[in-house]
Design a protein around this motif. Structure first.
Motif, mmCIF file in Angstrom:
data_model
loop_
_atom_site.group_PDB
_atom_site.id
_atom_site.type_symbol
_atom_site.label_atom_id
_atom_site.label_comp_id
_atom_site.label_asym_id
_atom_site.label_seq_id
_atom_site.Cartn_x
_atom_site.Cartn_y
_atom_site.Cartn_z
ATOM 1 N N UNK A 27 -55.293 -13.767 8.565
ATOM 2 C CA UNK A 27 -54.464 -13.318 9.674
ATOM 3 C C UNK A 27 -55.124 -13.612 11.014
ATOM 4 N N UNK A 28 -56.439 -13.500 11.062
ATOM 5 C CA UNK A 28 -57.169 -13.872 12.278
ATOM 6 C C UNK A 28 -56.972 -15.363 12.551
ATOM 7 N N UNK A 29 -56.988 -16.172 11.492
ATOM 8 C CA UNK A 29 -56.727 -17.600 11.662
ATOM 9 C C UNK A 29 -55.319 -17.842 12.198
ATOM 10 N N UNK A 30 -54.358 -17.051 11.729
ATOM 11 C CA UNK A 30 -52.985 -17.241 12.197
ATOM 12 C C UNK A 30 -52.862 -16.880 13.675
ATOM 13 N N UNK A 31 -53.620 -15.878 14.108
ATOM 14 C CA UNK A 31 -53.650 -15.513 15.526
ATOM 15 C C UNK A 31 -54.257 -16.657 16.334
ATOM 16 N N UNK A 32 -55.395 -17.194 15.856
ATOM 17 C CA UNK A 32 -56.063 -18.288 16.559
ATOM 18 C C UNK A 32 -55.210 -19.557 16.578
ATOM 19 N N UNK A 33 -54.444 -19.788 15.517
ATOM 20 C CA UNK A 33 -53.581 -20.977 15.456
ATOM 21 C C UNK A 33 -52.496 -20.956 16.532
ATOM 22 N N UNK A 34 -52.186 -19.764 17.034
ATOM 23 C CA UNK A 34 -51.147 -19.650 18.054
ATOM 24 C C UNK A 34 -51.644 -20.051 19.437
ATOM 25 N N UNK A 35 -52.926 -20.358 19.563
ATOM 26 C CA UNK A 35 -53.510 -20.707 20.858
ATOM 27 C C UNK A 35 -53.178 -22.153 21.201
ATOM 28 N N UNK A 36 -52.057 -22.366 21.834
ATOM 29 C CA UNK A 36 -51.583 -23.702 22.174
ATOM 30 C C UNK A 36 -52.415 -24.330 23.281
ATOM 31 N N UNK A 37 -52.607 -25.635 23.187
ATOM 32 C CA UNK A 37 -53.256 -26.364 24.259
ATOM 33 C C UNK A 37 -54.776 -26.391 24.184
ATOM 34 N N UNK A 38 -55.359 -25.766 23.169
ATOM 35 C CA UNK A 38 -56.808 -25.754 23.012
ATOM 36 C C UNK A 38 -57.197 -26.832 22.011
ATOM 37 N N UNK A 39 -58.211 -27.643 22.350
ATOM 38 C CA UNK A 39 -58.627 -28.745 21.492
ATOM 39 C C UNK A 39 -59.073 -28.283 20.114
ATOM 40 N N UNK A 40 -58.791 -29.088 19.113
ATOM 41 C CA UNK A 40 -59.154 -28.755 17.740
ATOM 42 C C UNK A 40 -60.657 -28.556 17.595
ATOM 43 N N UNK A 41 -61.435 -29.248 18.435
ATOM 44 C CA UNK A 41 -62.890 -29.119 18.351
ATOM 45 C C UNK A 41 -63.377 -27.721 18.718
ATOM 46 N N UNK A 42 -62.506 -26.935 19.345
ATOM 47 C CA UNK A 42 -62.883 -25.576 19.735
ATOM 48 C C UNK A 42 -62.351 -24.515 18.772
ATOM 49 N N UNK A 43 -61.668 -24.935 17.712
ATOM 50 C CA UNK A 43 -61.020 -23.989 16.804
ATOM 51 C C UNK A 43 -62.025 -23.047 16.151
ATOM 52 N N UNK A 44 -63.136 -23.573 15.677
ATOM 53 C CA UNK A 44 -64.117 -22.724 15.003
ATOM 54 C C UNK A 44 -64.659 -21.649 15.935
#
Length: 260
Positions: A123-140
């Motif tokens: 669920x935390x990942x699903x919250x983070x996935x909603x962060x539009x416009x942020x580079x994939x390299x910053x996902x972790x």
């Protein structure tokens, strides 16, 4: 100095949709744990352009100082989640950002999230996935930041169910040298127990997003107006805008329950 004022908290709250029934819950009773992070590029460029004086000179110091003026004007203190770090003061902070004549609001909208899992880590990942416009390299780094946010919230829940508005801010710089201030927030219900912490995410919920921009041209036009202000460094901003877990002899930061 540019005007940094706000409109009524009640007016702004009317636009905040929530997956929870908040009827009768005062905003001041909803804790607002907050986390701030800067992307690697932002950290590097902010350090390279840091000034030696007391006034903000670089565009990074400008963004941080403007945001901190809005924070202090709202009397919002993320370091005090049991007092001034509540949702009411947080919403006033967002209103001050919206009313700033220095920043440009790039976009503001609600992201609808539907998750099939009841496990906190997913669920935390699903919250983070909603962060539009942020580079994939910053996902972790974002997932780690949101996990820290949840741990801080749970450490203040005192083994009772509480409403908690999670707020995550991300500082970023783009290829043109524009500084971007991302702000995401969403409300959840949380509870800590003696051995674990539980986040009661809804299977459907809304993440509110606001994205502000400060361009080099904008900053050059107003920099002299901030000559009497004391600059806020990147590290100072991150520390002022990050809720620390409650640590004492009687309370430990709960681990997230992955089977909630």
């Amino acid at each position: 100095m540019p005007r940094v004022t706000g409109v009524s908290t009640e007016d702004n709250a009317k636009n905040i949709e929530s997956p929870l029934d908040l009827s009768g819950v005062p905003l001041m009773d909803i804790q607002n744990p907050t986390n701030s992070m800067a992307t690697e590029d932002y950290h590097t460029m902010a350090a390279e352009t840091a000034s030696t004086g007391t006034a903000p000179e670089s565009i990074f110091e400008g963004m941080q100082t403007i945001a901190n003026i809005a924070r202090t004007s709202a009397d919002f203190d993320p370091l005090d989640p049991e007092g001034k770090g509540n949702k009411e003061n947080f919403l006033t902070f967002t209103q001050h950002l919206n009313d700033s004549t220095v920043l440009s609001l790039l976009r503001s909208h609600t992201i609808y999230v539907k998750s099939k899992s009841r496990q906190s880590d997913k669920l935390i990942n699903s919250f983070a996935d909603a962060f539009n416009g942020i580079g994939e390299e910053n996902k972790e780094a974002i997932v780690s930041a949101v996990t820290n946010l949840a741990s801080a919230a749970l450490s203040y829940s005192n083994q009772v169910e509480r409403y908690s508005n999670f707020a995550q801010n991300i500082l970023e710089v783009d290829a043109e040298g524009n500084v971007i201030f991302h702000l995401y927030y969403c409300q959840f219900q949380i509870e800590s127990t003696e051995r674990k912490g539980t986040i009661k995410f809804s299977s459907q919920y809304d993440v509110l997003q606001a994205v502000y921009q400060l361009t080099p041209g904008q900053w050059d036009m107003v920099r002299e107006e901030f000559a009497e202000e004391t600059k806020v460094s990147t590290e100072a901003w991150l520390s002022k805008f990050t809720t620390k877990p409650k640590m004492n002899a009687d309370a430990k930061t709960p681990c997230l329950n992955k089977e909630s």
